[in-house]
Design an enzyme around this catalytic site. Structure first.
Site, PDB file in Angstrom:
ATOM      1  CD  GLU A 196      -6.202  -0.876  -2.384  1.00  0.00           C
ATOM      2  OE1 GLU A 196      -5.731  -0.798  -3.537  1.00  0.00           O
ATOM      3  OE2 GLU A 196      -5.471  -0.954  -1.371  1.00  0.00           O
ATOM      4  CB  ALA A 228      -7.013  -3.955  -0.563  1.00  0.00           C
ATOM      5  CD  GLU A 237       0.964  -2.999  -7.243  1.00  0.00           C
ATOM      6  OE1 GLU A 237      -0.235  -2.931  -6.911  1.00  0.00           O
ATOM      7  OE2 GLU A 237       1.772  -2.097  -7.085  1.00  0.00           O
ATOM      8  CD  GLU A 250       0.626   1.757  -3.863  1.00  0.00           C
ATOM      9  OE1 GLU A 250      -0.152   2.275  -3.026  1.00  0.00           O
ATOM     10  OE2 GLU A 250       0.267   0.871  -4.665  1.00  0.00           O
TER      11      GLU A 250
HETATM   12  N1  ARG Z   1      -1.152  -1.740  -4.833  1.00  0.00           N
HETATM   13  C1  ARG Z   1      -1.587  -2.363  -3.608  1.00  0.00           C
HETATM   14  C2  ARG Z   1      -1.961  -1.226  -2.687  1.00  0.00           C
HETATM   15  O1  ARG Z   1      -1.202  -0.520  -2.150  1.00  0.00           O
HETATM   16  C3  ARG Z   1      -0.554  -3.207  -2.969  1.00  0.00           C
HETATM   17  C4  ARG Z   1      -0.328  -4.502  -3.654  1.00  0.00           C
HETATM   18  C5  ARG Z   1       1.016  -5.009  -3.408  1.00  0.00           C
HETATM   19  N2  ARG Z   1       1.097  -6.407  -3.552  1.00  0.00           N
HETATM   20  C6  ARG Z   1       2.250  -7.058  -3.666  1.00  0.00           C
HETATM   21  N3  ARG Z   1       2.214  -8.336  -3.748  1.00  0.00           N
HETATM   22  N4  ARG Z   1       3.392  -6.468  -3.701  1.00  0.00           N
HETATM   23  O2  ARG Z   1      -3.072  -0.904  -2.545  1.00  0.00           O
HETATM   24 ZN    ZN Z   2      -1.840   1.427  -2.942  1.00  0.00          ZN
END
Ligand code: ARG
Ligand code: ZN
Length: 874
Positions: free
Chosen positions: A296, A260, A119, A318
Site C-alpha cells: 500500500e 487493504a 476503489e 497492481e
Molecule cells: N488497491 C487495493 C490493493 O491492491 C485493492 C482494493 C480493491 N478493492 C475492491 N473493492 N475492489 O491494494
Molecule cells: Zn494494490
C-alpha cells in the site's frame, strides 16, 4: 452491461476541485459536494452524466442557481450547463445510510466507526461524481460529527483546521495537496488510538507516521509501524521515491472486503494485515503484514502519483506494486537463501491460484478486454501474473536498467492517468540496447493474451562433438474469447550441471519464436539442464527429466528455486503415477532418501527444508490432470504424506528437536524458518503416531500447544493434532477458543482450521454447518465468512467435493445468502467451482447443477452473475 476496453473515451468534463462537507451520522449522513467543473475541449459538447448509487438526492445548484436535471439509471444527468470553456460550480447535496451499507463499498460503519472504500467504484455511493480514474481533482474535506462518539476525524492529506461546534459536535478540515482520482478518497471517523513515529527523510524533512487502531489493540501495532518505516526507507533507497506528505496514516478495520487500500496518505487496512504480536499472530501473519504495508505504501508512487487511465489498466498499478512489494520483502530477507524462500513462496501462489484461473472460465489477460463488474478483476492474474510480467521486464533490461526505466516513467507520467503501454514503453525507452526494446510489441502480448504458455524443451546430445542442443517450442492453449495465440517473449534462465555436480555453463535465452534451439558446445559429457531458473517466466515447462536427473538437480543445482522445483517434480510424478494407476502410492526409495538427505542436511536453511519437504498442493496436482477426482487426489497426497511420516520418523524427530527452540520471538527469516520446520516435523510425527497408535507425539504436541510462547508454535501444534486426527484435537480446540475468545483474528484461525481439517468419513461439512450456528460466527463480517465458508469450499477440496453433492448445495446456499449482503464477497466464493468441468462424475454434473441453481436466482448481483455465467458458458 459489459464494458469494453476498446470503447474508452476521454471524459466530457473535468472536475478540478472538490469541496466535500460531511455531517456524519450512521443512519443519515449528509454530504455536500461542491465542484469546479469545466468542459473537456477535446470532446464534443454533451450532457454531464454523474455516477451515483444508493444516494438520496436533495439539491442540485449550478453557479448557485437551481437547475433542471434527470435520472438515467443511477446517473444524474445535467443538460443545461453553461456553454463554453469557463469553469462553473456544481453543488450537490445528498444523504446516504452508512449503517445499512453491508456491501462495504462507499461509506460504511464498522464497530461504531466510519470507514470508506472507494476503489473501484465506491465513491459514487458517497456523492454524484465522474467516478472514473482519469478524472483527477484537488480535494478539501470538512468532517463534522459527535465528538464523544467520533473523537478522531481523518481524511487525505494535511489537517488544516479543527475545533468544537455546538451540541457536542466537532469538526476537522483536511486538504490533500495532490490531485487524485476519486477512488483514492478516504475518510475515517471513530474512537481510535494511534501509534506514532516521527521520521526524518534523506532531505531532512520530517514526517509523522501513524497507525490507528481500536483502543486495546495498540500493543499489536509495532510490527506494522516497523514495516512502514522500512517501506519508506526502501522506496527511497531502491527507486529514489520519497514520501511526499507531511503525514502518512494507516487505519485498521475489522470489516473489509479485501486486504487493504492505498488511499492517498490515509491507507485503510483489514485488521488482518495490521495487528500482530507474538501471542496472537503467526510468522505468516507477520510476513503478510510486512508485504501488505509495503504494497500500500508503494502504491503512493505506483498507483497514486501515476494512476490508471481506466480500470482495464488495473495491472499498471497492481502488477507493478506487487512486484515492488515482492522485491521489498526479498531485500528485507537479506541472505540469498532467504530471498529464494520468498521467491518460492510467491511462485507457489502463482502456480496454485493463477495458473488454474488462467486455464478456467474466468481466464483473462493481464490487461482485460471486457468486464461486467470490475471488482471481479482484482485477480491473481492482474496482480500476481502482472507482477511476473514486470519481473520479466526487469530480467530483460537488468536491475539498473529497470531502475532507469522507472525514473523515466515518473519523468513522463507523474501526475497523470496512463496505460500499461505507457509503462512498458518507458522501461523499454530507457534501455534501447535491450531485448525488451527490440521486441516490445511482441513482449506486450503478455498483457493481451490470456492463458499460461507451455514451453516444451527437448535435449539432444552429440557425444562425438560435445554439442548439447535444446529444442524449444512454445504454445498457449485457447482461452475464452481467444482461440489463437501468437508466440510470446519468454526469458529462460538456464544452467548446465555436469556429471560431477559442478556447473558447466549458464545463461539467459530469450525465446521469441514458436520454435528455437539453444546450443552449447565443447562439453565433456552430457549435462543435466537446470531450466527456467528462479522461475524466470510464468510458463509451464515440459522437460522429460529422468528421476536421476531430478535427484541430481535437487542435490547440486546452484539455483535454489530449481532445487526446490526438482523435489516438486518428483513428488508430482509419484502422485500422478498413483492417480493414473488407480492404486496405492509407493514412494520411490530414492525420493525418500533424497528427502531424508535434505531433512538431515547440515547447512541448508530450515525454511528451505520446510519448502522442499512440503508436498505440492492438491490443487496443483489437480491442475496436471484432465479429469479430477478431488477426493482421490487428496487420498493419494495423504498417503504420500503418511509414507514420508513413517519412513522418515527418526529424521522428523531429529529435525523437531533441532528446530523446536527458536529463542526469544522475532519474525525474522531464520527463526521463522526454524518454527516452520519444527511445525512440519510435528505434523508428520502426529501423522505417524496415528498410524502406529502411538500417543507419545500427540502428547508432546498437546504439551507444546499449551506451553507455547508464541502463536506460530501454538497454532502449529494445534494443527498437528487436528491433521494427525488425535483425540487431543477436541480438547485443544476448546482450550484454544477459551484462550482467545476476545481475539477476532485468532478466532478466524480457529474457524479456518476446523473447516480445512482432513475429511474423515465426511465429517467436515457437518462440522462446518454446526460452526455456522456458533455464537462467534457472523456471515456479515468478511474475515469470518472467509475463515469458515471459504476455508471449506475453496481450501479443502478433499472435503468439499463430495459424491453426494452436499458440499455444492452448501456452496450455492452460501453464495446466494452472501450475495444479498455483500456481492463482492459472494462473487469470490462463487469462484470455488471455477474448475467444475474437470471434475469426474458424479461431481461434475452435481457441480453444474449447483452453479445453474445460483444462475437461476432472479435478483443476482452483477458480480455473481458474471462469475456463474462465465462458468456455464460453452
Ligand atoms: N488497491 C487495493 C490493493 O491492491 C485493492 C482494493 C480493491 N478493492 C475492491 N473493492 N475492489 O491494494
Ligand atoms: Zn494494490
Amino acid at each position: 452491461a459489459v464494458i469494453h476496453r476498446a470503447d474508452y473515451q476521454a471524459p466530457a468534463y473535468w472536475i478540478d476541485t472538490v469541496e466535500l462537507c460531511f455531517d456524519l451520522d450512521p443512519a443519515k449522513t449528509r454530504v455536500l459536494n461542491r465542484m469546479r467543473i469545466r468542459r473537456n475541449p477535446d470532446v464534443p459538447p454533451q450532457p454531464l452524466k454523474l455516477d451515483g448509487d444508493e444516494l438520496n438526492l436533495a439539491r442540485v445548484l449550478v453557479n448557485g442557481q437551481g437547475t433542471s436535471f434527470k435520472m438515467e439509471g443511477g446517473r444524474l444527468v445535467l443538460e443545461n450547463l453553461p456553454e463554453g470553456s469557463e469553469p462553473f460550480e456544481l453543488e450537490i447535496f445528498t444523504t446516504c445510510c452508512p449503517a445499512k451499507n453491508s456491501k462495504l463499498m462507499g461509506l460504511y460503519v464498522s464497530n461504531d466507526s466510519f470507514f470508506t472504500q472507494c476503489e473501484a467504484e465506491g465513491f459514487r455511493r458517497i456523492t454524484y461524481f465522474l467516478d472514473r480514474p482519469d478524472v483527477m481533482a484537488s480535494y478539501t474535506v470538512l468532517l463534522r460529527a459527535d465528538k464523544r462518539k467520533y473523537p478522531v476525524l481523518l481524511s487525505n492529506g494535511n489537517l488544516v483546521d479543527h475545533g468544537d461546534l455546538e451540541d457536542g459536535r466537532h469538526f476537522a478540515k483536511w486538504v490533500d495537496p495532490f490531485r487524485k482520482p476519486c477512488y483514492l478518497f478516504a475518510l475515517v471517523a471513530g474512537q481510535l488510538v494511534a501509534r506514532e513515529q516521527k521520521i526524518v527523510a534523506r532531505n531532512g524533512k520530517e514526517h509523522l507516521l501513524q497507525v490507528f487502531v481500536r483502543p486495546g489493540d495498540l500493543d499489536k501495532t509495532e510490527h506494522a509501524m516497523n514495516s512502514l518505516m522500512a517501506s519508506v526507507a526502501w522506496d527511497e533507497a531502491r527507486f529514489g521515491l520519497p514520501l511526499d506528505l507531511e503525514r502518512f496514516m494507516i487505519v485498521a478495520t475489522s470489516d473489509f472486503n479485501m486486504g487493504a487500500m492505498e488511499n492517498k496518505g490515509l491507507n485503510i487496512f483489514n485488521t488482518k494485515y495490521v495487528l500482530a504480536n507474538q501471542a496472537t499472530a503467526t510468522d505468516t501473519d507477520f510476513g503478510n503484514i510486512e508485504s501488505v504495508v509495503g504494497h500500500e505504501y508503494f502504491h503512493n508512487w505506483t498507483g497514486n502519483r501515476v494512476t490508471c487511465r481506466d480500470w482495464f489498466q488495473l495491472s499498471l498499478k497492481e502488477g507493478l506494486t506487487v512486484f515492488r512489494d515482492q522485491e521489498f520483502s526479498q531485500d528485507l530477507a537479506g541472505e540469498a537463501s532467504a530471498r529464494a524462500v520468498k521467491r518460492i513462496e510467491d511462485v507457489r501462489v502463482l502456480r496454485t491460484a493463477q495458473f488454474p484461473e488462467d486455464a478456467g472460465p474466468m481466464a483473462h489477460p493481464v490487461r482485460p478486454d471486457q468486464y461486467l463488474e470490475i471488482n471481479n478483476f482484482y485477480t491473481v492474474t492482474v496482480y500476481e501474473k502482472g507482477a511476473e510480467v514486470v519481473r520479466m521486464m526487469q530480467t530483460l533490461v537488468g536491475r539498473e536498467g529497470f531502475e532507469r526505466g522507472m525514473t523515466l516513467y515518473f519523468q513522463r507520467h507523474d501526475g497523470h492517468a496512463v496505460t500499461c503501454d505507457d509503462f512498458a514503453q518507458a522501461i523499454a525507452d530507457a534501455n534501447t540496447q535491450s531485448p525488451l526494446y527490440e521486441k516490445l510489441g511482441q513482449f506486450k502480448r503478455w498483457y493481451s493474451q490470456a492463458g499460461t504458455p507451455r514451453v516444451r524443451a527437448v535435449p539432444q546430445w552429440e557425444a562425438g562433438t560435445g554439442t548439447w542442443r535444446l529444442q524449444l517450442s512454445q504454445s498457449n492453449p485457447p482461452t475464452p474469447g481467444q482461440a489463437d495465440k501468437q508466440p510470446q517473449v519468454i526469458p529462460i534462465a538456464w544452467g548446465l550441471i555436469g556429471q560431477d555436480g559442478r556447473e558447466l555453463a549458464s545463461g539467459m535465452h530469450v525465446l521469441t519464436e514458436a520454435h528455437d534451439t539453444l546450443v552449447v558446445e565443447n562439453l565433456a559429457s552430457e549435462p543435466v539442464p537446470s531450466l527456467l531458473r528462479g522461475f524466470s517466466a510464468p510458463v509451464i515447462l515440459d522437460f522429460d527429466y529422468s528421476d536421476g536427473q531430478l535427484l541430481a538437480l535437487l542435490e547440486h543445482d546452484t539455483d535454489p528455486f530449481n532445487r526446490w522445483e526438482a523435489a516438486q517434480r518428483l513428488a508430482v510424478r509419484s502422485a500422478l503415477a498413483a492417480i493414473h494407476h488407480g492404486g496405492e502410492v509407493t514412494l520411490d526409495a530414492h525420493f525418500v532418501e533424497a528427502m531424508r538427505h535434505i531433512l538431515r542436511h547440515p547447512t541448508l536453511d530450515s525454511a528451505f527444508k520446510e519448502l522442499v519437504l512440503t508436498l505440492p498442493a492438491e490443487t496443483y496436482i489437480a491442475e496436471q490432470l484432465d479429469v479430477v477426482d478431488p477426493q482421490h487426489v487428496h487420498a493419494v497426497r495423504e498417503s504420500m504424506r503418511q509414507q514420508l511420516a513413517t519412513a522418515l520418523q527418526p529424521d522428523w524427530e531429529a529435525a523437531y528437536e533441532a528446530n523446536k527452540d527458536s529463542g526469544a520471538y522475532s519474525p525474522d527469516p531464520v527463526s521463522s524458518g526454524r518454527r516452520a520446520l519444527a511445525g512440519l516435523a510435528l505434523t508428520h510425527l502426529c501423522i505417524a503416531a496415528r498410524l502406529s497408535s502411538d500417543t507419545v507425539w500427540p502428547g508432546k504436541a498437546y504439551q507444546r500447544f499449551k506451553d507455547a510462547s508464541n502463536m506460530t508454535d501454538r497454532f502449529n501444534a494445534l494443527s498437528a493434532l487436528v491433521v494427525g486426527g488425535s483425540d487431543l484435537a477436541r480438547p485443544a480446540l476448546q482450550k484454544f477458543h477459551a484462550m482467545f475468545k476476545d481475539e477476532a483474528l485468532v478466532l478466524d484461525k480457529w474457524f479456518a482450521l476446523q473447516a480445512g481439517a482432513p475429511d474423515r468419513g465426511g465429517n467436515v461439512l457437518p462440522a462446518v454447518k454446526q460452526l455456522m450456528q456458533h455464537p462467534d460466527f457472523n456471515v456479515r463480517n468478511p474475515n469470518r465468512a472467509r475463515s469458515l465458508i471459504f476455508s471449506y469450499c475453496s481450501a479443502n477440496p478433499g472435503a468439499f467435493h463430495r459424491a453426494d453433492a452436499a458440499g455444492y448445495v452448501f456452496w450455492s446456499d452460501r453464495v446466494m445468502e452472501l450475495d444479498a449482503i455483500n456481492p463482492q464477497v459472494a462473487a469470490r466464493l462463487a469462484r470455488a467451482l471455477d474448475r467444475w468441468r474437470k471434475l469426474a462424475e458424479p461431481m461434475r454434473g452435481a457441480a453444474r447443477e449447483a452453479i445453474a441453481r445460483v444462475a437461476a436466482k432472479p435478483d443476482l448481483s452483477n458480480d455473481v452473475r458474471e462469475v456463474v455465467t462465465r462458468a456455464l458458458a460453452e
